[in-house]
Motif scaffolding. Structure first.
Motif, mmCIF file in Angstrom:
data_model
loop_
_atom_site.group_PDB
_atom_site.id
_atom_site.type_symbol
_atom_site.label_atom_id
_atom_site.label_comp_id
_atom_site.label_asym_id
_atom_site.label_seq_id
_atom_site.Cartn_x
_atom_site.Cartn_y
_atom_site.Cartn_z
ATOM 1 N N SER A 110 0.827 -1.217 0.000
ATOM 2 C CA SER A 110 0.000 0.000 0.000
ATOM 3 C C SER A 110 0.853 1.256 0.000
ATOM 4 N N LEU A 111 1.965 1.236 0.736
ATOM 5 C CA LEU A 111 2.841 2.416 0.787
ATOM 6 C C LEU A 111 3.455 2.685 -0.578
ATOM 7 N N LEU A 142 4.283 5.475 -5.799
ATOM 8 C CA LEU A 142 5.071 4.752 -6.784
ATOM 9 C C LEU A 142 5.992 5.656 -7.597
ATOM 10 N N HIS A 143 5.521 6.833 -7.971
ATOM 11 C CA HIS A 143 6.322 7.722 -8.827
ATOM 12 C C HIS A 143 7.510 8.348 -8.091
ATOM 13 N N ASP A 144 7.557 8.167 -6.785
ATOM 14 C CA ASP A 144 8.699 8.688 -6.021
ATOM 15 C C ASP A 144 9.883 7.724 -6.038
ATOM 16 N N TYR A 155 8.820 -3.586 -8.450
ATOM 17 C CA TYR A 155 7.528 -3.680 -7.759
ATOM 18 C C TYR A 155 6.431 -4.159 -8.711
ATOM 19 N N LYS A 156 6.425 -3.642 -9.922
ATOM 20 C CA LYS A 156 5.405 -4.054 -10.891
ATOM 21 C C LYS A 156 5.516 -5.544 -11.212
ATOM 22 N N ASP A 197 -1.251 -7.550 2.245
ATOM 23 C CA ASP A 197 -0.402 -6.386 2.555
ATOM 24 C C ASP A 197 0.399 -6.592 3.836
ATOM 25 N N THR A 198 0.786 -7.852 4.101
ATOM 26 C CA THR A 198 1.619 -8.137 5.271
ATOM 27 C C THR A 198 3.072 -8.413 4.880
#
Length: 251
Positions: free
Chosen positions: A6-7, A12-14, A23-24, A49-50
Motif C-alpha cells: 500500500s505504501l 510509486l512515482h517517487d 515492484y510491478k 499487505d503483510t
C-alpha cells in the motif's frame, strides 16, 4: 525502510525506475490468477499487505549489506506483528551485475556472499537449538537469534520460472511461520500438495530434487535457498567455507 504494498502504490512515482519495475513485477507475479504463483503463503502475504520488502543497492557493496543487516534486525523485532505468513523480501539493484555477464553460478556465489557477510555483522550468538553445521538437517540461516528460510530468485534463471526475478530477490521467512505448515500437520500436508501442483504448472517442469519439506529425511535447507535451472545440486554448502574464511581473517 521496510515497505508495504500500500505504501509503494501510494507513492510509486517517487521511486527510481528500476524500483518501480521490480515492484510491478512483484504485482504481476503474485496477482496472476490464471497461472498462480506456487508459494501460497507468499501470494497470501502480498494480497493481505503483510509482506515487507525493501529496495537495496548493488549487493556487492558493503554499504548494501550494512543496510540489509539493519533492515533484517528491525524485521526480526516486528515480524510476529505482520501476520501468520510473515516474510521480508530484499530486492537488490543488480543491473551492473547483469551487464557484466552474470550467470546462474554468479548469483549462487552472490547469495552465499551476502549471507556470509550478514553473519559477520551479526552481534548475537548463534541460537543454541540450531546446529552450526549446514550439513545437519536441522540447520537454518540465523540472524540476531532468529532462524530464517532464505528463498532466492535471480534474473539469470530462465527455465525454472518460479526462481526468476528481474533483479536479485532474497526472501527471508522466519522459521516460526512453518510451525503449523510442515509435514507433521494436516494443514502442512495439504499446503505441500497444493504448492507442488502449482509449481509443476508454473515451471512446466518437475520440481527440483532438492525441494523437500522441513523435517523430511534427507532434507537440507541450504540446498533449497538457491535452486539451479536444471536438476544439478551443490555438493557442499558454501556458507561453511565463507564462514571459515571470515574467521581466519579475524584471527
Amino acid at each position: 525502510m521496510l515497505l508495504t504494498k500500500s505504501l509503494v502504490e501510494d507513492n510509486l512515482h517517487d521511486f527510481k525506475p528500476w524500483q518501480q519495475q521490480a515492484y510491478k513485477h512483484l504485482c504481476t507475479m503474485f496477482c496472476n490468477e490464471e497461472n498462480p504463483y506456487p508459494c501460497v503463503p507468499g501470494k497470501q502475504s502480498f494480497s493481505d499487505d503483510t509482506l515487507r520488502f525493501s529496495f537495496i543497492d548493488d549487493p556487492r557493496e558493503d554499504e548494501s549489506i550494512t543496510q540489509l543487516a539493519k533492515l533484517l534486525q528491525y524485521y526480526g523485532e516486528i515480524s510476529r506483528d505482520t501476520g501468520k505468513y510473515a516474510s521480508f523480501a530484499a530486492l537488490f539493484d543488480t543491473r551492473a551485475v547483469m551487464k557484466e555477464g552474470a550467470n546462474i553460478e554468479t548469483f549462487r556465489a552472490l547469495l552465499w556472499s551476502i549471507l556470509s557477510r550478514l553473519h559477520r555483522l551479526d552481534e548475537q550468538p548463534w541460537p543454541t537449538n540450531i546446529p552450526k553445521d549446514p550439513h545437519d538437517q536441522a540447520w537454518e540461516f540465523c540472524y540476531e537469534g532468529e532462524p530464517y528460510f532464505a528463498f532466492c530468485a535471480t534474473p539469470a534463471h530462465s527455465k525454472r520460472k518460479s526462481r526468476y526475478f528481474p533483479y536479485l530477490l532474497i526472501a527471508f521467512q522466519p522459521r516460526w511461520v512453518f510451525d503449523e505448515i510442515n509435514g507433521s500437520t494436516s494443514l502442512g500436508r495439504k499446503l505441500k500438495m497444493a504448492i507442488r501442483k502449482r509449481l509443476v504448472n508454473y515451471d512446466k517442469m518437475k520440481p527440483h530434487p532438492d525441494l523437500m519439506w522441513y523435517g523430511e529425511k534427507e532434507n537440507y535447507e541450504w540446498k533449497q535457498y538457491f535452486l539451479s535451472d536444471d536438476d544439478s545440486s551443490a555438493a557442499q554448502c558454501p556458507f561453511m567455507a565463507m564462514k571459515n574464511k571470515i574467521k581466519s581473517l579475524r584471527s
